[in-house]
Enzyme design. Sequence first.
Site, short mmCIF file in Angstrom:
data_model
loop_
_atom_site.label_atom_id
_atom_site.label_comp_id
_atom_site.label_asym_id
_atom_site.label_seq_id
_atom_site.Cartn_x
_atom_site.Cartn_y
_atom_site.Cartn_z
N HIS A 172 19.50 -4.98 1.98
CA HIS A 172 20.06 -6.00 1.08
C HIS A 172 19.57 -7.36 1.55
O HIS A 172 20.19 -8.00 2.40
CB HIS A 172 21.59 -5.90 1.09
CG HIS A 172 22.28 -6.85 0.16
ND1 HIS A 172 23.58 -6.65 -0.27
CD2 HIS A 172 21.88 -8.00 -0.44
CE1 HIS A 172 23.94 -7.63 -1.08
NE2 HIS A 172 22.92 -8.47 -1.19
N GLU A 192 31.74 -8.04 -4.71
CA GLU A 192 31.55 -9.15 -3.76
C GLU A 192 32.65 -10.18 -4.06
O GLU A 192 33.59 -10.32 -3.29
CB GLU A 192 30.15 -9.77 -3.93
CG GLU A 192 29.87 -10.94 -2.98
CD GLU A 192 28.54 -11.64 -3.27
OE1 GLU A 192 27.99 -11.51 -4.39
OE2 GLU A 192 28.06 -12.36 -2.36
N ASP A 232 21.46 -10.43 3.36
CA ASP A 232 21.62 -11.07 2.05
C ASP A 232 20.64 -12.25 1.89
O ASP A 232 19.55 -12.04 1.36
CB ASP A 232 23.09 -11.52 1.86
CG ASP A 232 23.52 -11.57 0.41
OD1 ASP A 232 22.74 -11.13 -0.46
OD2 ASP A 232 24.64 -12.03 0.14
#
Length: 330
Positions: free
Chosen positions: A9, A192, A270
């Site tokens: 990710h 999220e 991220d």
Amino acid sequence: MHPPLVELHLHIEGTLEPELIFDLAARNKVTLPYADLADLKSRYAFTDLQSFLNLYYANMAVLLTEQDFTDLTRAYLRRASAAGVRHAEIFVDPQAHTVRGVPLAACINGVAAALRTSESDFGLSSALIVTFLRDRPAAEAFDMLTELVAMNAPIVGIGLDSAEVGHPPVDFIEVFDLAHAHGLKCVAHAGEEGPPEYVWQAVQLLEVSRVDHGIRSLEDPLLVDYLVQHNIPLTVCPLSNVRLRVVDTLADHPLPAMLERGLTVTINSDDPAYFGGYIDDNFTAITDAFALSADQLATLATNAIHAAFITDARRAELLAEVAAWCAATD
Ligand code: ADE
Ligand code: ZN
């Protein structure tokens, strides 16, 4: 020390470091709305996902040519290699560039050129995942996926990201159906900032193989049971969650509860240039915050290897590397 790492990710645009923003602006003669580097760096205190996305998209103005995308990706690969990353699956947001007039091919080919030599130049394997922006029309994503398939783009799968609340996965069923029909892997950001209902939709309607973030799944015990039973991995990004105020502090992060419930958790970065650390920094932070054992770290690393979109042969190599790390750590 952390085990050999697999990153699942990682938004390549989220690796755009402040210094590179200034370098590319100078190269491309783009005028930045910042007085200097310090002024830019003073804007990294985010209050939520949208406050981050505003800066993330604004800074993309410096990415214009195929070479820019290659340079950005090579800078990430260099950093990842130094951090002990052995395999990386990289997200790119083409719509964020095509809306600015950057050709789709410049973006895809630029990133892909760097990934093609990730093994020979940086010693790690890699794959590319195109992520669609859920706050733009689903029809635009559908048309872009059609174009990507027609140009035989070197992508392993698709994902869904950007502003979550108000943009549920259900809106993108046709896009994901098309991806499945072409044998592409599917992932989606869900849970999220958005509710557990979005995670249900991602797994049941979009039939994703992994959920990106998914930390709000814990609010729904039946959903947790479902994710455990179906062994659906979650790509968790602890430093991101702190910086985007999804949790107050790292100590409040639900990672220990997620492990306790038997979820297949992986640790990722991220947007490392924005959130104060790359994947190795995320591992260090959670190890310190939760006093994780070598066994727990190996479990996190192994989860990522099982969740990766790689061949059985590559999976076996990576598992052997983790086993060697465990033997050396004993
Ligand atoms: N795009 C880049 N980073 C993101 C995140 N953390 N959530 C949603 N969309 C994103
Ligand atoms: Zn993300």
